[in-house]
Design a protein around this motif. Structure first.
Motif, PDB file in Angstrom:
ATOM      1  N   LEU A  37       0.792  -1.299   0.005  1.00 55.36           N
ATOM      2  CA  LEU A  37       0.078   0.115  -0.049  1.00 55.36           C
ATOM      3  C   LEU A  37       0.859   1.250  -0.088  1.00 55.36           C
ATOM      4  CD1 LEU A  37      -2.844  -1.199   2.370  1.00 55.36           C
ATOM      5  CD2 LEU A  37      -2.969  -0.723  -0.079  1.00 55.36           C
ATOM      6  N   LEU A  38       1.990   0.948   0.755  1.00 55.75           N
ATOM      7  CA  LEU A  38       2.766   2.433   0.764  1.00 55.75           C
ATOM      8  C   LEU A  38       3.605   2.365  -0.691  1.00 55.75           C
ATOM      9  CD1 LEU A  38       4.695   1.783   4.098  1.00 55.75           C
ATOM     10  CD2 LEU A  38       3.214   3.838   3.644  1.00 55.75           C
ATOM     11  N   ASP A  39       3.787   1.649  -1.404  1.00 55.82           N
ATOM     12  CA  ASP A  39       4.344   1.673  -2.724  1.00 55.82           C
ATOM     13  C   ASP A  39       3.351   2.128  -3.787  1.00 55.82           C
ATOM     14  OD1 ASP A  39       7.014   0.565  -1.980  1.00 55.82           O
ATOM     15  OD2 ASP A  39       6.444  -1.269  -2.603  1.00 55.82           O
ATOM     16  N   ILE A  40       2.117   1.677  -3.519  1.00 52.85           N
ATOM     17  CA  ILE A  40       0.826   2.279  -4.235  1.00 52.85           C
ATOM     18  C   ILE A  40       0.815   3.793  -4.088  1.00 52.85           C
ATOM     19  CG2 ILE A  40      -1.412   2.232  -4.785  1.00 52.85           C
ATOM     20  CD1 ILE A  40      -1.330  -0.828  -4.417  1.00 52.85           C
ATOM     21  N   ARG A  41       0.690   4.086  -2.794  1.00 57.72           N
ATOM     22  CA  ARG A  41       0.860   5.533  -2.227  1.00 57.72           C
ATOM     23  C   ARG A  41       1.519   6.517  -2.846  1.00 57.72           C
ATOM     24  NH1 ARG A  41       1.498   7.787   3.722  1.00 57.72           N
ATOM     25  NH2 ARG A  41       0.244   9.732   3.429  1.00 57.72           N
TER      26      ARG A  41
ATOM     27  N   THR B 223      -7.311  -4.780   0.162  1.00 55.10           N
ATOM     28  CA  THR B 223      -8.118  -4.977   1.445  1.00 55.10           C
ATOM     29  C   THR B 223      -9.375  -6.340   1.434  1.00 55.10           C
ATOM     30  OG1 THR B 223      -9.778  -3.542   0.324  1.00 55.10           O
ATOM     31  CG2 THR B 223      -7.963  -2.723   2.248  1.00 55.10           C
ATOM     32  N   GLN B 224      -9.802  -6.524  -0.048  1.00 54.55           N
ATOM     33  CA  GLN B 224     -10.727  -7.596  -0.059  1.00 54.55           C
ATOM     34  C   GLN B 224     -10.239  -8.848   0.289  1.00 54.55           C
ATOM     35  OE1 GLN B 224     -14.004  -7.378  -1.125  1.00 54.55           O
ATOM     36  NE2 GLN B 224     -13.900  -9.202  -0.288  1.00 54.55           N
ATOM     37  N   ALA B 225      -8.757  -9.040  -0.207  1.00 57.61           N
ATOM     38  CA  ALA B 225      -7.915 -10.303   0.206  1.00 57.61           C
ATOM     39  C   ALA B 225      -7.836 -10.438   1.694  1.00 57.61           C
ATOM     40  CB  ALA B 225      -6.629 -10.261  -0.408  1.00 57.61           C
ATOM     41  N   LYS B 226      -7.679  -9.099   2.536  1.00 60.09           N
ATOM     42  CA  LYS B 226      -7.704  -9.371   3.987  1.00 60.09           C
ATOM     43  C   LYS B 226      -9.095  -9.750   4.587  1.00 60.09           C
ATOM     44  CE  LYS B 226      -4.837  -8.845   6.130  1.00 60.09           C
ATOM     45  NZ  LYS B 226      -3.865  -9.742   6.865  1.00 60.09           N
ATOM     46  N   LEU B 227     -10.077  -9.205   3.746  1.00 64.28           N
ATOM     47  CA  LEU B 227     -11.469  -9.308   4.318  1.00 64.28           C
ATOM     48  C   LEU B 227     -11.734 -11.025   4.209  1.00 64.28           C
ATOM     49  CD1 LEU B 227     -13.622  -6.479   3.005  1.00 64.28           C
ATOM     50  CD2 LEU B 227     -13.474  -7.363   5.342  1.00 64.28           C
TER      51      LEU B 227
ATOM     52  N   GLN C 140      -0.100   6.195 -10.817  1.00 66.17           N
ATOM     53  CA  GLN C 140       0.078   5.012 -11.777  1.00 66.17           C
ATOM     54  C   GLN C 140      -0.731   3.782 -11.360  1.00 66.17           C
ATOM     55  OE1 GLN C 140       4.371   4.722 -11.903  1.00 66.17           O
ATOM     56  NE2 GLN C 140       4.539   6.891 -12.637  1.00 66.17           N
ATOM     57  N   HIS C 141      -1.338   3.895 -10.292  1.00 68.42           N
ATOM     58  CA  HIS C 141      -2.292   2.814  -9.857  1.00 68.42           C
ATOM     59  C   HIS C 141      -3.817   3.198  -9.416  1.00 68.42           C
ATOM     60  CE1 HIS C 141       1.211   0.556  -8.636  1.00 68.42           C
ATOM     61  NE2 HIS C 141       1.864   1.589  -8.117  1.00 68.42           N
ATOM     62  N   SER C 142      -4.619   1.916  -9.802  1.00 68.94           N
ATOM     63  CA  SER C 142      -6.052   2.056  -9.531  1.00 68.94           C
ATOM     64  C   SER C 142      -6.566   1.981  -8.364  1.00 68.94           C
ATOM     65  CB  SER C 142      -6.651   1.248 -10.482  1.00 68.94           C
ATOM     66  OG  SER C 142      -6.601  -0.184 -10.183  1.00 68.94           O
ATOM     67  N   CYS C 143      -7.624   2.229  -7.858  1.00 68.76           N
ATOM     68  CA  CYS C 143      -8.564   2.061  -6.593  1.00 68.76           C
ATOM     69  C   CYS C 143      -8.839   0.527  -6.574  1.00 68.76           C
ATOM     70  CB  CYS C 143      -9.649   2.816  -6.366  1.00 68.76           C
ATOM     71  SG  CYS C 143      -9.439   4.468  -6.143  1.00 68.76           S
TER      72      CYS C 143
END
Length: 139
Positions: free
Chosen positions: A67-71, A86-90, A76-79
């Protein structure tokens, strides 16, 4: 700029926690003082707070790092990429909860079957018998 102790105090964590985050690639000091002390910026403070919030909702260090890398390169990344994490964590949490419900049901069943009397010795304890029966079936 903050020294490590100042940053730790502002974030309500220990200096060891900050060093741990550095060791694991989640935090890089913005610089060093003339005496070689680590120096941290407001961006580093924001980063630590991000890490702590992510950790508080159960994200792993690897997930936080991703997430930090995406941030850092958000344009250059999508939502959808972020949501996938977060879905994988859920999904993982849901599996753990289902497993815990199964364990709770089994524990409650054998616990409720036991008389639990202080004066009875455990030689005929229904909990021990149930566990031994499971052992005999599986072993």
């Amino acid at each position: 700029m903050y020294l490590i102790g100042q940053l730790a105090k502002r974030c309500a964590v220990s200096c060891d926690t900050l060093r741990f985050y550095e060791k694991n690639g989640l935090l890089v000091p913005s610089g060093r003082s003339e005496k070689g002390y680590r120096l941290y910026s407001e961006d580093d403070l924001s980063r630590i707070r991000f890490i702590l919030r992510a950790k508080a909702i159960g994200l792993s260090l690897d997930e936080i790092r991703e997430l930090l890398d995406i941030r850092l390169e958000a344009c250059q990344h999508s939502c959808a990429e972020v949501k996938a994490i977060t879905q994988a964590k859920l999904d993982e949490v849901d599996k753990k909860m289902a497993e815990l419900r199964r364990i709770r049901t089994a524990l409650k069943k054998i616990n409720d079957a036991c008389c639990g009397h202080v004066d009875d010795d455990a030689s005929h304890c229904s909990i021990l018998e149930a566990l031994a029966a499971d052992e005999q079936r599986n072993g």
